[in-house]
Design a protein around this motif. Sequence first.
Motif, PDB file in Angstrom:
ATOM      1  N   GLY A   1       0.776  -1.227   0.000  1.00 28.20           N
ATOM      2  CA  GLY A   1       0.000   0.000   0.000  1.00 28.20           C
ATOM      3  C   GLY A   1       0.810   1.281   0.000  1.00 28.20           C
ATOM      4  N   ILE A   2       2.128   1.192  -0.147  1.00 30.54           N
ATOM      5  CA  ILE A   2       2.930   2.415  -0.176  1.00 30.54           C
ATOM      6  C   ILE A   2       2.988   2.964  -1.600  1.00 30.54           C
ATOM      7  CG2 ILE A   2       4.335   1.698   1.786  1.00 30.54           C
ATOM      8  CD1 ILE A   2       6.608   1.100  -0.200  1.00 30.54           C
ATOM      9  N   SER A   3       3.370   4.214  -1.713  1.00 27.26           N
ATOM     10  CA  SER A   3       3.473   4.858  -3.023  1.00 27.26           C
ATOM     11  C   SER A   3       4.901   4.699  -3.561  1.00 27.26           C
ATOM     12  CB  SER A   3       3.134   6.340  -2.912  1.00 27.26           C
ATOM     13  OG  SER A   3       4.137   7.017  -2.172  1.00 27.26           O
ATOM     14  N   LEU A   4       5.076   5.070  -4.809  1.00 27.22           N
ATOM     15  CA  LEU A   4       6.395   5.028  -5.433  1.00 27.22           C
ATOM     16  C   LEU A   4       7.373   5.936  -4.678  1.00 27.22           C
ATOM     17  CD1 LEU A   4       8.277   4.204  -7.778  1.00 27.22           C
ATOM     18  CD2 LEU A   4       7.325   6.111  -9.074  1.00 27.22           C
ATOM     19  N   GLU A   5       6.918   7.109  -4.316  1.00 28.31           N
ATOM     20  CA  GLU A   5       7.770   8.060  -3.584  1.00 28.31           C
ATOM     21  C   GLU A   5       8.200   7.486  -2.237  1.00 28.31           C
ATOM     22  OE1 GLU A   5       4.655   8.889  -4.796  1.00 28.31           O
ATOM     23  OE2 GLU A   5       5.382   9.894  -6.601  1.00 28.31           O
ATOM     24  N   GLU A   6       7.252   6.864  -1.541  1.00 25.24           N
ATOM     25  CA  GLU A   6       7.568   6.268  -0.240  1.00 25.24           C
ATOM     26  C   GLU A   6       8.556   5.115  -0.387  1.00 25.24           C
ATOM     27  OE1 GLU A   6       3.365   7.104   2.124  1.00 25.24           O
ATOM     28  OE2 GLU A   6       3.526   5.370   0.779  1.00 25.24           O
ATOM     29  N   LEU A   7       8.383   4.305  -1.431  1.00 22.76           N
ATOM     30  CA  LEU A   7       9.311   3.207  -1.687  1.00 22.76           C
ATOM     31  C   LEU A   7      10.707   3.737  -1.959  1.00 22.76           C
ATOM     32  CD1 LEU A   7       9.934   0.201  -2.152  1.00 22.76           C
ATOM     33  CD2 LEU A   7       9.169   0.507  -4.524  1.00 22.76           C
ATOM     34  N   SER A   8      10.784   4.756  -2.769  1.00 21.06           N
ATOM     35  CA  SER A   8      12.073   5.355  -3.101  1.00 21.06           C
ATOM     36  C   SER A   8      12.750   5.930  -1.851  1.00 21.06           C
ATOM     37  CB  SER A   8      11.890   6.457  -4.148  1.00 21.06           C
ATOM     38  OG  SER A   8      13.107   7.099  -4.422  1.00 21.06           O
ATOM     39  N   ASP A   9      11.991   6.662  -1.050  1.00 23.68           N
ATOM     40  CA  ASP A   9      12.548   7.259   0.177  1.00 23.68           C
ATOM     41  C   ASP A   9      13.003   6.187   1.162  1.00 23.68           C
ATOM     42  OD1 ASP A   9      12.049   9.781  -0.832  1.00 23.68           O
ATOM     43  OD2 ASP A   9      10.190  10.067   0.313  1.00 23.68           O
TER      44      ASP A   9
END
Length: 140
Positions: free
Chosen positions: A45-53
């Motif tokens: 359920g995380i976003s691409l931005e959250e995964l990257s961070d």
Amino acid sequence: MNVANCPKCGKVYVKNLLHDICQSCVKEVELHCETCIKYLREHRGISLEELSDATDVSQSLIIKFMREGRISIMGNRNIFYPCEVCGQGIRERNMCDSCRQKLKKDVRNTMEDHRRIEEQKRVENKVTYKISDRLNDRPK
């Protein structure tokens, strides 16, 4: 032997068909991919931005992994990556439906234009052939 400088780190390496970077950088990229996969499994359920961070892997590299099919986003409803044409968020392939339909239409129109041109050339060749036949058939 075909050698080059690695575009990622600058080291000299032997070029091969599989990778356009040196073996050290290949290992680093593979580690980034594994890190992303593991994090996604644990944090749905995380976003691409959250995964990257969270993984310290660039969004562009994560998107590359997704487009290559190395990272599955099937169970992660909040991850999208941009359409290569318009930038709209998509979850599969490399183009959104709208851009894909426009491309199909453009290809169809181009093929139709090509067919018309070829037909026109055939008609012109027939006319030229008939005229030359008549000229050759005239009494001398």
